[in-house]
Design an enzyme around this catalytic site. Structure first.
Site, PDB file in Angstrom:
ATOM      1  N   ASP A 339       0.850  -1.114  -0.131  1.00  0.00           N
ATOM      2  CA  ASP A 339       0.186   0.041  -0.114  1.00  0.00           C
ATOM      3  C   ASP A 339       0.980   1.413  -0.007  1.00  0.00           C
ATOM      4  O   ASP A 339       2.061   1.156   0.373  1.00  0.00           O
ATOM      5  CB  ASP A 339      -0.891   0.000   1.392  1.00  0.00           C
ATOM      6  CG  ASP A 339      -2.021  -0.762   1.191  1.00  0.00           C
ATOM      7  OD1 ASP A 339      -2.207  -1.088   0.115  1.00  0.00           O
ATOM      8  OD2 ASP A 339      -2.460  -1.263   2.139  1.00  0.00           O
ATOM      9  N   ASP A 654      -4.859  -3.439   5.104  1.00  0.00           N
ATOM     10  CA  ASP A 654      -5.305  -2.929   6.495  1.00  0.00           C
ATOM     11  C   ASP A 654      -6.743  -2.805   6.776  1.00  0.00           C
ATOM     12  O   ASP A 654      -7.200  -3.238   7.975  1.00  0.00           O
ATOM     13  CB  ASP A 654      -4.778  -1.562   6.654  1.00  0.00           C
ATOM     14  CG  ASP A 654      -5.067  -0.627   5.634  1.00  0.00           C
ATOM     15  OD1 ASP A 654      -5.931  -0.826   4.631  1.00  0.00           O
ATOM     16  OD2 ASP A 654      -4.381   0.555   5.732  1.00  0.00           O
ATOM     17  N   ASP A 658      -9.500  -6.090   2.471  1.00  0.00           N
ATOM     18  CA  ASP A 658      -8.407  -6.455   2.072  1.00  0.00           C
ATOM     19  C   ASP A 658      -8.146  -8.200   2.562  1.00  0.00           C
ATOM     20  O   ASP A 658      -7.228  -8.663   2.044  1.00  0.00           O
ATOM     21  CB  ASP A 658      -7.267  -5.864   2.831  1.00  0.00           C
ATOM     22  CG  ASP A 658      -7.254  -4.360   2.334  1.00  0.00           C
ATOM     23  OD1 ASP A 658      -7.587  -4.073   1.203  1.00  0.00           O
ATOM     24  OD2 ASP A 658      -6.398  -3.281   2.861  1.00  0.00           O
TER      25      ASP A 658
HETATM   26  P1  ATP Z   1      -3.070   3.782  -0.191  1.00  0.00           P
HETATM   27  O1  ATP Z   1      -3.964   2.510  -1.033  1.00  0.00           O
HETATM   28  O2  ATP Z   1      -2.086   4.393  -0.920  1.00  0.00           O
HETATM   29  O3  ATP Z   1      -2.613   3.218   1.166  1.00  0.00           O
HETATM   30  P2  ATP Z   1      -5.310   4.591   0.779  1.00  0.00           P
HETATM   31  O4  ATP Z   1      -5.692   3.233   1.356  1.00  0.00           O
HETATM   32  O5  ATP Z   1      -5.453   5.939   1.463  1.00  0.00           O
HETATM   33  O6  ATP Z   1      -4.107   4.691   0.009  1.00  0.00           O
HETATM   34  P3  ATP Z   1      -8.000   5.182   0.072  1.00  0.00           P
HETATM   35  O7  ATP Z   1      -8.148   5.310   1.589  1.00  0.00           O
HETATM   36  O8  ATP Z   1      -8.707   3.719  -0.415  1.00  0.00           O
HETATM   37  O9  ATP Z   1      -6.456   4.880  -0.236  1.00  0.00           O
HETATM   38  O10 ATP Z   1      -8.602   6.015  -0.530  1.00  0.00           O
HETATM   39  C1  ATP Z   1      -8.790   6.399  -1.788  1.00  0.00           C
HETATM   40  C2  ATP Z   1      -9.398   7.608  -1.817  1.00  0.00           C
HETATM   41  O11 ATP Z   1     -10.622   8.007  -1.178  1.00  0.00           O
HETATM   42  C3  ATP Z   1      -8.341   9.090  -1.798  1.00  0.00           C
HETATM   43  O12 ATP Z   1      -7.360   9.073  -2.798  1.00  0.00           O
HETATM   44  C4  ATP Z   1      -9.341  10.134  -1.301  1.00  0.00           C
HETATM   45  O13 ATP Z   1      -9.659  10.778  -2.580  1.00  0.00           O
HETATM   46  C5  ATP Z   1     -10.391   9.249  -0.846  1.00  0.00           C
HETATM   47  N1  ATP Z   1     -10.339   9.109   0.633  1.00  0.00           N
HETATM   48  C6  ATP Z   1      -9.394   8.990   1.322  1.00  0.00           C
HETATM   49  N2  ATP Z   1      -9.619   9.064   2.829  1.00  0.00           N
HETATM   50  C7  ATP Z   1     -10.946   9.616   2.699  1.00  0.00           C
HETATM   51  C8  ATP Z   1     -11.548   9.989   3.977  1.00  0.00           C
HETATM   52  N3  ATP Z   1     -11.205   9.783   5.338  1.00  0.00           N
HETATM   53  N4  ATP Z   1     -12.852  10.772   3.549  1.00  0.00           N
HETATM   54  C9  ATP Z   1     -13.330  10.891   2.248  1.00  0.00           C
HETATM   55  N5  ATP Z   1     -12.529  10.323   1.289  1.00  0.00           N
HETATM   56  C10 ATP Z   1     -11.395   9.982   1.352  1.00  0.00           C
END
Ligand code: ATP
Length: 924
Positions: A339, A654, A658
């Site tokens: 990730d 996480d 997943d």
């Molecule tokens: P990675 O996969 O790199 O660890 P991530 O797990 O943070 O990234 P996600 O959490 O799935 O990826 O986030 C995907 C998208 O969702 C982000 O690019 C953002 O635009 C949006 N996002 C992330 N966190 C939030 C939140 N708390 N509230 C609303 N939208 C969010």
């Protein structure tokens, strides 16, 4: 704090609360649903009820585990020979053999218990936490500190930490298979139920150890520890680590076959001796000697111990192994899918740009410290003229579950760093975040989930005000939900989506994580029941973008480089925008830098994964490095695709979703800090620091463990072979036995513990990460190593037999000659141990004292051999006799000679393979 079992009041009311209204349950437990317990009350209840843990119950008690140590073919042979030897009147020999059986069982018992305890302790290191209300504050505490009356907050991914009577739920679904064995998820509610409702149907209860798969909930703890349903039903709780791995199973199987073969050989030897006219008693002893010597009985135990040592080394480097086979697989890993957020980056978000009302603003300041300023075109912002900017920041505060806290001089956040960053940017924009959070009543929430890619809340500021829906999330997603946008002067005007999209791409191209903000249109009444439906109506007002920096972890950059050198491909999987993923991947060194605006064929998006035909996917996935806007379900497809291409895949995760990918991966890696309990339960390994560098460290340790295992096997097998050969040659040629059964027992027992085991502590060799991953199909012993085993076995035979005959020739008694033969075995093994410290390098390259364990082992072994040779009580026990000082010279001579012969073999092979490799490189 210890509470004795007798004094501890047992809470047995879990079966009674489902039919009570919530307020009665709260009254009974003297608690408050909105405040939770006061801290001091919780502390005194913990004193009274004891920790919320379950006693570990092992499959077998200590006595049974000790008895099981005797359940071993070698032990049967030894016990039988001890009995027959006693019948023959050889009381001392019988006693010694029986003593060895006993010592063997005790050592085995202690080692097994220690290995299991060490693994138990490691599993306990992965702490489960619970979110509770204490004194009105939301906080995270170790689940073991929960007490009856605590108010627990549940969300997707949590493991229910105790038995709870639910007081409120929001689309809460729980997987109760841990308790009921049923794998269907159960929807929960807070409503009271009829008294006669069966446990499996009590929807208003959440039971300890079950897993929250979606939604949110709040409940009050009614029972903890062994008073919970799981504690009552299953007597066995907690994971008893399985100390078997494919390799230990293979070795145990190999040992079994070998035992049968050797027993056959022993029978043949016995028959040949009798046929040659030798006495039955002597031949029986020879057959026993052959069996005892040639069976590598210590091998399975040594493998388990080496694996256990590897596991604790990994734990020191922040990788907790949950399933022992992972230690082996790590050494063969060919792809790591990681990730981005938090593993490759710091997960320390800071908003640096805000785009609102068609204008770009810069935000100064670092970290979570709310000191900083907004500028536009180099000028400080005049807040009276920027209603769109203010609205964009306000939505970031409302649609937010995080809290900004000051601890001493440091600012920190509780909750999601992405949300924390928006509280900080709002503070920098002059909003009184604490005041807003205090004034607002949250009427509904759609929590952020990766597959939705957005979060929505419905909030009311003051009873007479209209409730406003605030939404934030991935840009493309939010723009799809909007019909209007807020102009610079605060008017709702028709949305110009392409402009916002273009701006978002530019910001993402700088490696920033971009989120879009939106809200319901002015004066619009939002139905309270489903925010998802309300948002999907597509009538929202777009407020702007917040773009945040999440710097790469410096140690991850170095670790990625090491992996690449070690032939391991590293791939980044992110829910973020493709441009953000690509920019970060460039900064980390995963992909070469390319000019902004050019397409990169190393980046694949979730939609490309979805549209690529099934049979073309494996190759496409293998070629790509960055996977962006990937949904958790697609992670599973990625793992499968890479496995189709023949890869051994390590995958991080996480979230709840997943879990399937973590299970499918050859090594599922969960995040210890931010990971959900569901992810941890599905993983083979947990990172206590969520850091990519720890994965690389674990791979390195995994390779080291495999090396040490091979070293032990290559060291130990020649002894078995040498001993077997000595006996067979002696019988075949009609000589007296050069070593007796009890002497063989002595050699095997002492050298395995004092010498062989020390190899498990051998430090990793330099350059361990410069070679390609081990092919899991490759046999443990290559041709070169098999040859070395045969070579040393032959050297032992020649050395011990030669000196045994020569000594008798010189006029020594057969007892003295045997003492010399035993010493030849031990001394050769001692010198050979130094050869085995590295399979390829010489001692000069390693450093003579670089493994102090080996040095100490050798000192102990020398002392034992002097005792064996010169202590009178050893003479009667092991039929040894003192030898004169001069005899040590040829013994040592054989040791030194064999060291150099093996050294020469290593050198020649090394030269040969390097030359060959050079020739291959030159020819290619
Ligand atoms: P990675 O996969 O790199 O660890 P991530 O797990 O943070 O990234 P996600 O959490 O799935 O990826 O986030 C995907 C998208 O969702 C982000 O690019 C953002 O635009 C949006 N996002 C992330 N966190 C939030 C939140 N708390 N509230 C609303 N939208 C969010």
């Amino acid at each position: 704090m210890r509470v004795s079992e007798e004094k501890k009041p047992k809470l047995t009311m879990s079966q009674d609360t489902h039919h009570l209204p919530v307020h009665e349950v709260l009254l009974f437990l003297e608690t408050d649903a909105s405040q939770g317990l006061p801290q001091n009350e919780a502390a005194s209840r913990l004193e009274r009820f004891g920790p919320n843990t379950l006693p570990r119950i092992r499959r077998h008690g200590s006595f049974m585990r000790f008895i099981l140590q005797f359940h071993h073919p070698l032990i049967y042979i030894l016990t039988a020979s001890s009995g027959i030897t006693a019948l023959l009147g050889e009381w001392v020999d019988a006693g010694v053999i029986f003593g060895v059986v006993l010592v063997n069982a005790i050592v085995g018992f202690i080692q097994e218990s220690r290995a299991e305890n060490a693994l138990d302790a490691l599993i306990a290191m992965v702490k489960t936490e619970a979110t509770v209300l204490r004194g009105g504050e939301k906080c995270k505490i170790p689940s073991s500190d929960l007490v009856p009356g605590d108010v627990v907050l549940l969300e997707a991914g949590d493991k229910v930490p105790a038995d709870l009577r639910l007081t409120s739920v929001r689309e809460l679904q729980i997987d109760e298979s841990a308790l009921t064995g049923e794998s269907l998820v159960v929807s929960k509610s807070e409503h009271r139920l009829p008294t006669e409702t069966l446990m499996a149907d009590r929807q208003n209860m959440a039971y300890s150890s079950t897993l929250v798969t979606s939604g949110q909930g709040k409940g009050v703890v009614v029972s903890t520890g062994s008073a919970t349903e799981i504690g009552r039903i299953h007597q066995l709780v907690g994971e008893t680590p399985d100390i078997e791995t494919p390799l230990t199973k293979k070795i145990a199987h190999f040992s079994k076959i070998l035992t049968v073969v050797i027993l056959g050989l022993a029978g043949v030897t016995f028959a040949i001796g009798i046929w040659r006219g030798q006495s039955a008693v002597e031949m029986f002893m020879a057959a026993v000697a052959l069996a005892v010597g040639a069976i590598p009985e210590g091998l399975p135990a040594a493998v388990t111990i080496t694996l256990a040592i590897g596991v604790s080394r990994m734990a020191k480097r922040h990788a907790i192994i949950r399933k022992l086979p992972a230690v082996e697989t790590l050494g063969s890993t060919t792809v790591i899918c990681s990730d981005k957020t938090g593993t490759l980056t710091e997960n320390q978000m800071t908003v640096q740009r805000v785009w609102a009302g068609g204008q770009l603003f810069r935000v100064s300041g670092t970290g979570y410290n709310p000191m900083g300023e907004f500028t536009k075109d180099g000028q400080l912002v005049n807040w009276d003229h920027e209603p769109a900017l203010s609205a964009c920041l306000l939505a970031g505060v409302l649609c937010n579950d995080a809290q900004l806290v000051k601890q001493k001089e440091n600012w920190d956040i509780v909750g999601d760093p992405t949300e924390g960053a928006m509280l900080v940017s709002a503070c920098k924009g002059g909003l009184d975040v604490k005041q807003i959070q205090h004034e607002v009543t949250r009427e509904n929430v759609l929590p952020f989930e990766s597959e939705n890619q957005f979060m929505a809340t419905l909030d009311r500021r003051g009873a007479d005000q209209q409730a406003v829906m605030s939404v934030k999330g991935a840009v493309e997603k939010i723009l799809n939900l909007c019909q209007y946008e807020l102009s610079a002067d605060g008017r709702e005007v028709p949305l110009e989506a392409s402009r916002a999209l273009q701006q978002a791409e530019t910001l993402a191209g700088q490696g920033l994580r971009v989120l879009a903000m939106a809200r319901s249109t002015e004066g619009k009444h939002v139905e309270g029941h489903s925010l998802k439906q309300a948002a999907s109506a597509g009538e929202l007002v777009f407020l702007g973008l917040q773009a945040m920096m999440d710097p790469p972890r410096p140690e991850a950059i170095a670790a990625v480089g090491n992996c690449q050198k070690a032939g391991i491909a590293v791939k980044m999987i992110t829910g973020d925008h493709a441009m953000t993923g690509r920019a970060i991947a460039e900064q980390i060194g995963l992909i070469p830098e390319t000019p902004v605006g050019t397409e990169s064929n190393l980046v694949m998006t979730g939609s490309a994964i979805a549209t690529t035909p099934h049979n073309a996917l494996p190759r496409a996935v293998d070629r790509s490095v960055v996977f962006a806007r990937v949904s958790p379900e697609q992670k599973l497809r990625l793992v499968e695709a890479l496995q189709t291409e023949g890869h051994i895949v390590a995958m991080t995760g996480d979230g709840v979703n997943d879990a399937p990918a973590l299970k499918q991966a050859d090594i599922g890696i969960a995040m210890g800090r931010v990971g959900t309990e569901v992810a941890k339960e599905s993983s083979d390994m947990v990172l206590t620091d969520d850091n990519f560098a720890s994965i690389e460290a674990a791979v390195e340790e995994g390779r080291g463990v495999f090396d040490n295992l091979t070293k032990f096997i290559v060291w130990t097998l020649p002894t078995n072979m040498g001993e077997g050969l000595v006996i067979m040659v002696a019988i075949g040629a009609g000589f007296a036995l050069p070593i007796l059964p009890v002497q063989i027992l002595w050699i095997n027992m002492t050298t395995a513990v004092a010498l062989g085991l020390m190899l498990a502590f051998e430090p990793k060799e330099t350059g361990i990460m410069d070679r390609p991953p081990r092919d899991p199909g490759q046999p443990l012993l290559t041709g070169a190593l098999l040859w070395r085993i045969v070579l040393v076995g032959a050297l032992l035979l020649a050395g011990s037999f030669g000196l045994f005959l020569w000594e008798q020739e010189r006029g020594s008694t057969v007892v003295e000659a045997r003492t010399v033969a035993v010493n030849v075995f031990v001394v050769v093994e001692m010198f050979y141990l130094f050869n085995c410290r590295s399979l390829e390098r010489s001692l000069l390259q390693l450093g003579l004292f670089s493994n102090p364990w080996v040095t100490w082992g050798v000192i102990v072994m020398i002392a034992l051999q002097l005792l064996f040779t010169y202590a009178p009580f050893m003479h009667s026990l092991f039929h040894s006799a003192p030898i004169d000082g001069g005899t040590w010279l040829p013994i040592l001579g054989i040791g030194v000679a064999s060291y150099f012969i093996v050294g020469l073999d290593k050198w020649v092979r090394h030269r040969f393979t390097t030359k060959n490799n050079e020739a291959v490189v030159a020819g290619s």
